[in-house]
Design an enzyme around this catalytic site. Structure first.
Site, PDB file in Angstrom:
ATOM      1  N   HIS A 159      -9.138  51.812  96.196  1.00  0.00           N
ATOM      2  CA  HIS A 159      -9.841  52.729  97.316  1.00  0.00           C
ATOM      3  C   HIS A 159     -11.041  51.468  97.895  1.00  0.00           C
ATOM      4  O   HIS A 159     -11.969  51.135  97.035  1.00  0.00           O
ATOM      5  CB  HIS A 159     -10.508  53.994  96.733  1.00  0.00           C
ATOM      6  CG  HIS A 159      -9.465  54.848  96.320  1.00  0.00           C
ATOM      7  ND1 HIS A 159      -9.485  55.785  95.376  1.00  0.00           N
ATOM      8  CD2 HIS A 159      -8.276  55.324  97.126  1.00  0.00           C
ATOM      9  CE1 HIS A 159      -8.437  56.652  95.284  1.00  0.00           C
ATOM     10  NE2 HIS A 159      -7.669  56.291  96.180  1.00  0.00           N
ATOM     11  N   GLU A 162     -15.088  51.696  96.923  1.00  0.00           N
ATOM     12  CA  GLU A 162     -15.302  51.730  95.688  1.00  0.00           C
ATOM     13  C   GLU A 162     -15.587  50.204  95.195  1.00  0.00           C
ATOM     14  O   GLU A 162     -14.776  49.648  94.186  1.00  0.00           O
ATOM     15  CB  GLU A 162     -14.089  52.434  94.720  1.00  0.00           C
ATOM     16  CG  GLU A 162     -13.990  53.933  95.212  1.00  0.00           C
ATOM     17  CD  GLU A 162     -12.732  54.740  94.665  1.00  0.00           C
ATOM     18  OE1 GLU A 162     -12.212  54.421  93.509  1.00  0.00           O
ATOM     19  OE2 GLU A 162     -12.594  55.659  95.133  1.00  0.00           O
ATOM     20  N   HIS A 288     -11.844  52.596  89.421  1.00  0.00           N
ATOM     21  CA  HIS A 288     -12.084  53.426  90.417  1.00  0.00           C
ATOM     22  C   HIS A 288     -13.582  53.792  90.268  1.00  0.00           C
ATOM     23  O   HIS A 288     -14.368  53.576  89.334  1.00  0.00           O
ATOM     24  CB  HIS A 288     -11.186  54.570  90.691  1.00  0.00           C
ATOM     25  CG  HIS A 288      -9.897  54.498  91.122  1.00  0.00           C
ATOM     26  ND1 HIS A 288      -9.778  54.971  92.370  1.00  0.00           N
ATOM     27  CD2 HIS A 288      -8.871  53.957  90.668  1.00  0.00           C
ATOM     28  CE1 HIS A 288      -8.432  54.514  92.461  1.00  0.00           C
ATOM     29  NE2 HIS A 288      -7.756  54.229  91.320  1.00  0.00           N
ATOM     30  N   GLU A 358     -13.330  56.058  86.151  1.00  0.00           N
ATOM     31  CA  GLU A 358     -14.054  56.312  87.252  1.00  0.00           C
ATOM     32  C   GLU A 358     -15.478  55.873  86.628  1.00  0.00           C
ATOM     33  O   GLU A 358     -16.085  56.447  86.011  1.00  0.00           O
ATOM     34  CB  GLU A 358     -14.229  57.855  87.536  1.00  0.00           C
ATOM     35  CG  GLU A 358     -12.880  58.495  87.776  1.00  0.00           C
ATOM     36  CD  GLU A 358     -12.496  58.244  89.417  1.00  0.00           C
ATOM     37  OE1 GLU A 358     -13.423  57.796  90.237  1.00  0.00           O
ATOM     38  OE2 GLU A 358     -11.405  59.029  89.927  1.00  0.00           O
TER      39      GLU A 358
HETATM   40  O1  0X9 Z   1      -8.325  60.877  93.561  1.00  0.00           O
HETATM   41  C1  0X9 Z   1      -8.307  59.733  93.006  1.00  0.00           C
HETATM   42  O2  0X9 Z   1      -7.194  58.966  93.423  1.00  0.00           O
HETATM   43  C2  0X9 Z   1      -9.239  59.242  91.745  1.00  0.00           C
HETATM   44  N1  0X9 Z   1     -10.407  59.528  92.233  1.00  0.00           N
HETATM   45  S1  0X9 Z   1     -11.154  58.831  93.360  1.00  0.00           S
HETATM   46  O3  0X9 Z   1     -12.593  59.478  93.641  1.00  0.00           O
HETATM   47  N2  0X9 Z   1     -11.579  57.341  92.957  1.00  0.00           N
HETATM   48  O4  0X9 Z   1     -10.446  58.783  94.580  1.00  0.00           O
HETATM   49  C3  0X9 Z   1      -8.939  60.067  90.685  1.00  0.00           C
HETATM   50  C4  0X9 Z   1      -7.265  59.797  90.276  1.00  0.00           C
HETATM   51  C5  0X9 Z   1      -7.065  60.475  88.865  1.00  0.00           C
HETATM   52  N3  0X9 Z   1      -5.665  61.118  88.962  1.00  0.00           N
HETATM   53  C6  0X9 Z   1      -5.264  62.222  89.130  1.00  0.00           C
HETATM   54  N4  0X9 Z   1      -6.246  63.530  89.316  1.00  0.00           N
HETATM   55  N5  0X9 Z   1      -4.042  62.571  89.291  1.00  0.00           N
HETATM   56 ZN    ZN Z   2     -10.688  55.719  93.682  1.00  0.00          ZN
END
Ligand code: 0X9
Ligand code: ZN
Length: 413
Positions: A159, A162, A288, A358
């Site tokens: 991302h 990030e 992330h 994260e």
């Molecule tokens: O949403 C995402 O891609 C990740 N969080 S972020 O804030 N870095 O964008 C988390 C991904 C975790 N995976 C799932 N919840 N499937």
């Molecule tokens: Zn992310």
């Protein structure tokens, strides 16, 4: 993130495009910060499913970023508490010069792999839509035969905004190489017996776009030119396992646009090809930001991993790592359902033990810096995640050691 400044600057911007029929129409590409009522993973998944990227979760609300259309839907559902458009004019704090942009990262990786050429190699694993190389660094005491050694892969920068997630892989590359050189016995033993891969910046087009004007843009996706004049596919919704399920948008203007098909993007294709050409990879970690979490599959369903041993390995390793970095270990979908992420694919398709971290800051609200916590946090976040990284490398020979002390079946990649 300067909330006051964002509130003061409410300039919306629009992209003009032409339909084939020559009807002009406007696409509002403004993103909105939103505080949305949600008290559990089910309610959070409803929000994620609209296409909103959820960034902070608290007991009874989430903070997310989304398009005008998504904001309107949340408003109609009566869930929206407060929202404001994201400014395009945030200051680039002077102290953030310590973050590596693409050119600085490339030069640093080039210098390190030249200086330590006997144990480190740099290669391009593919090119982005804007023509940038996606760089990988491979470290091993026996590069010629590294395919026969247990392998780990660490990634950052899926991302764009990030940026902190890029600083960790870069740092661990430098750490392993310099400590090896200086005779650190633990590092020498690890490097000599392992094959260690890093892809610090998976999405360089996005990362560069986010900082290019000197003002952060809070950009998330890559820079794919979508039909209809919008930009970007969410690379963490573009992997094939469970692709097209919940928590990923079909709308190109959405923050979580899944792309026209799985692996439609050069960045995810490059990761796929690279991972699949190194069958010795047994452990994967994708960095992330932010929220201080250690996540493991599944993310596209609420069910946990069916294979009991695999489930336990993820749980035990996540818990162990949480003792070092203080993050909260949990299954990805405890956060919210999202389909097409890296780790569901790497575990689901290849049975690689897979984690998403994260990183910092935590969820302490808008004042904590969010995606832009400032360069001052870089060293402490690198340090607190060093043990987890070494632990994963250490256990890549047989991750199942963590549940049966090595008495169970030997892991065969
Ligand atoms: O949403 C995402 O891609 C990740 N969080 S972020 O804030 N870095 O964008 C988390 C991904 C975790 N995976 C799932 N919840 N499937
Ligand atoms: Zn992310």
């Amino acid at each position: 993130m300067n909330v006051k400044k964002i509130l003061a600057t409410t300039v919306a911007f629009a992209a003009m495009t032409l339909l084939p029929m020559h009807h002009a129409y406007t696409i509002d590409t403004t993103q909105y910060w939103m505080k949305v009522r949600a008290k559990d993973k089910f309610e959070r998944s409803v929000i994620a499913d609209l296409g909103v990227s959820i960034e902070t979760t608290r007991e009874d609300f989430v903070i997310g970023l989304g398009s005008l259309e998504e904001k309107n839907k949340l408003e109609a559902l009566g869930l929206l508490e407060v929202s404001f458009p994201l400014t395009q004019e945030m200051d680039f704090p002077k102290e953030d010069a310590a973050f590596h942009n693409y050119a600085e990262m490339t030069e640093k990786l080039r210098n390190l792999t030249t200086q330590y050429a006997q144990i480190a190699q740099m290669s391009s694993i593919g090119k982005t839509l804007e023509g940038r190389d996606i760089w990988a660094v491979r470290i091993s005491g026996d590069l010629a035969h590294a395919d026969n050694l247990p392998a780990t892969i660490f990634m950052g920068g899926h991302h764009a905004r990030e940026h902190l997630s890029i600083e960790l892989p870069i740092y661990y590359i430098e750490y392993l190489l310099t400590e090896y050189q200086q005779g650190n016995p633990r590092v020498q033993r690890l490097v000599n017996s392992r094959d260690i891969h890093f892809v610090p910046m998976v999405n360089p087009d996005g990362a560069e776009y986010d900082i290019a004007s000197g003002n952060y843009k809070s950009w998330r996706k890559n820079r794919a030119r979508n039909n209809g004049g919008t930009y970007g596919v969410d690379l963490n919704r573009n992997y094939a396992y469970g692709w097209g399920g919940g928590g990923a948008s079909t709308s190109p203007n959405s923050e979580t646009f899944r792309g026209p098909n799985a692996f439609s993007e050069p960045e995810t294709q490059a990761i796929k090809k690279y991972v699949e050409s190194h069958e010795n990879i047994t452990v994967l970690l994708s960095f992330h930001t932010y929220s201080q979490l250690i996540l493991y599959p599944w993310g596209h369903v609420y069910d946990s991993i069916a294979n009991t041993r695999d489930k336990q390995v993820h749980e035990v390793m996540a818990k162990k790592m949480s003792e070092w970095n203080g993050y909260t270990p949990q299954q990805s979908s405890e956060l919210y359902i999202a389909s097409g992420d890296t780790t569901d694919w790497s575990y689901g398709e290849h049975k690689i033990i897979s984690f998403t971290f994260e990183l910092d800051p935590g969820n302490s609200g808008w004042g904590s810096g969010g995606f832009y916590p400032g360069a001052k946090v870089i060293p402490e976040v690198q340090q607190k995640n060093l043990e987890p990284v070494l632990y994963l490398i250490e256990h890549s020979d047989n991750p199942y050691r963590v549940i049966d002390n090595g008495n169970g079946p030997i892991f065969k990649p």
